[in-house]
Design an enzyme around this catalytic site. Structure first.
Site, mmCIF file in Angstrom:
data_model
loop_
_atom_site.group_PDB
_atom_site.id
_atom_site.type_symbol
_atom_site.label_atom_id
_atom_site.label_comp_id
_atom_site.label_asym_id
_atom_site.label_seq_id
_atom_site.Cartn_x
_atom_site.Cartn_y
_atom_site.Cartn_z
ATOM 1 N N ASP A 337 0.997 -1.337 0.311
ATOM 2 C CA ASP A 337 0.164 0.218 -0.054
ATOM 3 C C ASP A 337 0.916 1.256 -0.027
ATOM 4 O O ASP A 337 2.092 1.227 0.203
ATOM 5 C CB ASP A 337 -0.806 -0.078 1.255
ATOM 6 C CG ASP A 337 -1.825 1.182 1.413
ATOM 7 O OD1 ASP A 337 -2.153 1.781 0.380
ATOM 8 O OD2 ASP A 337 -1.600 1.801 2.539
ATOM 9 N N ASP A 537 -1.893 -0.677 5.996
ATOM 10 C CA ASP A 537 -2.002 -0.207 7.420
ATOM 11 C C ASP A 537 -3.275 0.430 7.597
ATOM 12 O O ASP A 537 -3.876 0.576 8.562
ATOM 13 C CB ASP A 537 -0.976 1.140 7.780
ATOM 14 C CG ASP A 537 -1.591 2.328 6.942
ATOM 15 O OD1 ASP A 537 -1.709 2.216 5.567
ATOM 16 O OD2 ASP A 537 -1.801 3.461 7.505
ATOM 17 N N ASP A 541 -7.292 -1.660 3.436
ATOM 18 C CA ASP A 541 -6.237 -2.713 2.957
ATOM 19 C C ASP A 541 -6.914 -4.101 3.620
ATOM 20 O O ASP A 541 -6.264 -5.019 3.149
ATOM 21 C CB ASP A 541 -4.884 -2.506 3.632
ATOM 22 C CG ASP A 541 -4.459 -1.103 3.087
ATOM 23 O OD1 ASP A 541 -4.633 -0.810 1.719
ATOM 24 O OD2 ASP A 541 -3.678 -0.399 3.729
#
Length: 641
Positions: A337, A537, A541
């Site tokens: 990410d 995080d 996600d």
């Protein structure tokens, strides 16, 4: 009395929340006490305590084994363990070798611990789903015929209108038909900059409204909202057993079936084929059940993985279960990410260009207005000016122009901070150098703020999320380690994503993604590579973390849902620890394979020796337990390094 009541209450709560763990701990204590009673020669007390250990520790395994036998007509390792343990106990009573009863109790204890670990994993999955559910509103403010009415979200229908007041949680997906506001969409996209929403834009359930009021029109059923799809994706990904797990389950049942059938044959045929007497036959059959029980095989894996988990904890890597330690060693592709993972996740001033020799006046004017704004860009500018030890006069008559900028008066002169078109429309022509530099910064993915005062443009300020200092180095090390593909997944715009990707050195970029689109990309990667890891995080996600073979969360910056969903947590957000985690996983794989080969080889030797009649029960138990100790000590090697 009070202390006893409190202890009883706490124990009761612990049993309700973790019954498998309480059973395993109790069984372990009873096994130890029973062994000590035998040492003291208190046979009656020892047998009573060990019987309790059998019942408490083996109840769940016996229930599962018998259920599998009668409902599915299959043998499993649970049933084999119970048969082996009872066989050891019966043989110990028959030959008055009572320490064999302790050996059977140890078999039960091992499986009780395994069941407790499995129960913990299931509870963790439930907590991650509950965390996602907390992002959904139970009620909505429906507007009909000019009247507001609070109704359950489940009663909303397509075409209904919903009012979202400032600061409220959006209850379901909808289209804006009236109003303007900025929404915090970090729960969906993971991006720290609020998104501006006006008539015609779509907003998502689970996002938080800013300072404006919005009226939405429901265009799809509430159960089809994006956050509900995220919840279903996490549930599906966490309940689907990976191929390796399915193989292990098949192997266990096949192994148990083979041993049970072989035990029956060994207990019935030798008198007819080899001329053994029945006492010798039963004796050899029971030895067979003891030496063939999979204790050494199980000890080949768990001590190794637990040692690796302890090693990782010392280096700031939290493995939530041993399977993921082994699995991360097979990872060949990694998806990162962007926001909060490769970047810090907070907006910061990264560039300042002033039309004057000093940037002080530019920053003072910008801070005078932006310090009165709650927008993340304004907070970043005000914080940067404070860090430069600058002081400014408080602006008055401050007015925010939605989606454009902010105006006010400083010392009775007009000050403007905002987008280029908004500022230039009220000021003199901007210098060519400012325009060119602004375009370049925007091309690099930065947000540019123009500042003007007293009808003069003072300069421009670039704000951006900054790359983690260790990100580029960590990715370079992963490539040297043999990771074949490193990609970035982000909900941010493509221009910003490619700018960050170029700085850190990822192979491929996927931008402007919704959570379910991240899952699709993870699935595509899984078809191409042996195992895929996902590092993120945010709440957005969570589905991708659950879908990936190994989900890794950033410990300090990670959301609760990401931390619960992930298999591995990097404490203190240190990306460079990924290399150590993968090396540790590969070492664990090697040690486990060595232990399995040794354990199976030793079982074969014991079985052959038993069949030829050259082993006694005490020697069989000694060989069985000795091989278990050896592979356990072998697994402890992972504590080093």
């Amino acid at each position: 009395m009070v202390a006893a009541t409190r202890f009883t209450s706490r124990f009761t709560n612990l049993f309700k929340e973790h019954p498998d763990a309480v059973a395993a701990i109790t069984c372990g204590v009873l096994v130890f006490l029973g062994w000590q009673m035998l040492n003291f020669g208190w046979l009656g007390v020892a047998l009573f305590i060990l019987t309790a250990a059998y019942v408490i520790g083996g109840f769940e395994s016996a229930r599962e084994g018998l259920t599998t036998l009668f409902k599915e007509k299959e043998f499993d390792v649970d049933l084999l363990m119970i048969v082996a343990a009872l066989g050891a106990a019966g043989l110990g009573l028959w030959r008055q070798e009572y320490y064999l009863i302790v050996d059977g109790a140890v078999l039960i204890l091992i499986f009780a611990i395994s069941g407790a670990l499995e129960g913990y994993a299931m509870q963790r999955t439930e907590r991650s789903i509950q965390g996602l559910m907390s992002l959904t509103a139970d009620t909505a403010r429906m507007v009909r015929n000019g009247q507001e009415r609070i109704i359950p979200v489940s009663e909303l229908k397509i075409g209904d209108q919903v009012l979202i007041k400032p600061g409220e949680l959006v209850p379901t997906d909808g289209l804006v038909i009236e109003g303007f506001s900025t929404l915090n969409q970090s729960s969906i996209t993971g991006e720290s900059i609020p998104a501006e929403k006006t008539v015609g834009d779509e907003v998502f359930a689970g996002t938080i409204n800013g300072h404006g009021a919005l009226r939405l029109k429901i265009h799809q059923p509430p159960e089809s909202s994006l956050i509900q799809r995220v919840i279903r994706l996490v549930q599906q990904a966490q309940t689907e057993a990976p191929p390796s797990q399915q193989f292990i389950e098949r192997f266990e049942r096949g192994y148990a079936k083979l041993i049970v059938i072989a035990g029956i044959l060994l207990g019935t045929l030798p008198p007819f084929l080899l001329g053994w007497n029945w006492e010798e036959t039963i004796y050899r059959a029971l030895i067979f059940l003891v030496v063939a029980s999979p204790c050494a095989l199980m000890a080949s894996i768990m001590p190794t993985l637990l040692s690796g988990i302890a090693n990782g904890a010392r280096h700031g890597i939290l493995f939530k279960n041993g399977a993921q330690l082994e699995r991360i060693g097979r990872v060949r592709a990694i998806a990162f990410d962007k926001t909060g993972t490769l970047t810090i996740g907070n907006l910061q001033v990264v560039n300042v260009l002033s039309t004057q020799p000093s940037t002080d006046k530019l920053l003072q004017v910008a801070a005078a207005l932006e310090s009165l704004s709650e927008h993340p860009i304004g907070e970043a500018i005000a914080q940067f000016a404070s860090q430069q030890n600058l002081h400014w006069t408080t602006a008055v008559n401050v007015q925010a122009q939605a989606g454009q900028g902010i105006t006010g008066e400083i010392n009775s002169k007009m000050a403007i901070v905002g987008k280029a078109a908004f500022v230039q429309a009220q000021m003199n022509d901007a210098a060519k150098t400012l325009i060119e530099q602004s375009q370049q910064w925007e091309f690099d993915g930065k947000t540019v703020v123009w500042v003007a005062y007293a009808r003069e443009i003072l300069g421009i300020i670039a704000v951006a999320d900054t790359v983690r200092p260790a990100a580029a180095k960590a990715i370079a090390r992963l490539k040297r380690l043999g990771i074949e593909q490193i990609v970035m997944l982000t909900g941010d715009n493509s221009r910003t994503a490619h700018s960050i990707a170029q700085q850190v050195g990822v192979d491929q970029v996927y931008a402007e993604l919704l959570p379910e689109e991240k899952v699709d990309i993870i699935r595509k990667l899984q078809k191409q590579y042996q195992a895929v890891a996902m590092i993120g995080d945010g709440i957005n996600d969570a589905p991708a973390l659950a879908q990936a073979d190994v989900g890794i969360a950033m410990g300090a910056a990670g959301s609760d849902v990401a931390l619960e969903t992930a298999d591995i947590v990097l404490m203190a957000d240190r990306l460079e620890r990924l290399e150590h985690a993968i090396r540790l996983g590969r070492r664990a794989q090697g040690v486990v394979k060595q232990n399995i080969v040794f354990a199976l080889s030793f079982v074969v030797i014991l079985l052959i020796t038993n069949f030829t009649g050259n082993i006694t029960l005490p020697l069989g138990v000694l060989g069985h337990e000795g091989s278990t100790v050896i592979v356990t000590l072998s697994g402890l090697r992972l504590l080093r390094g």
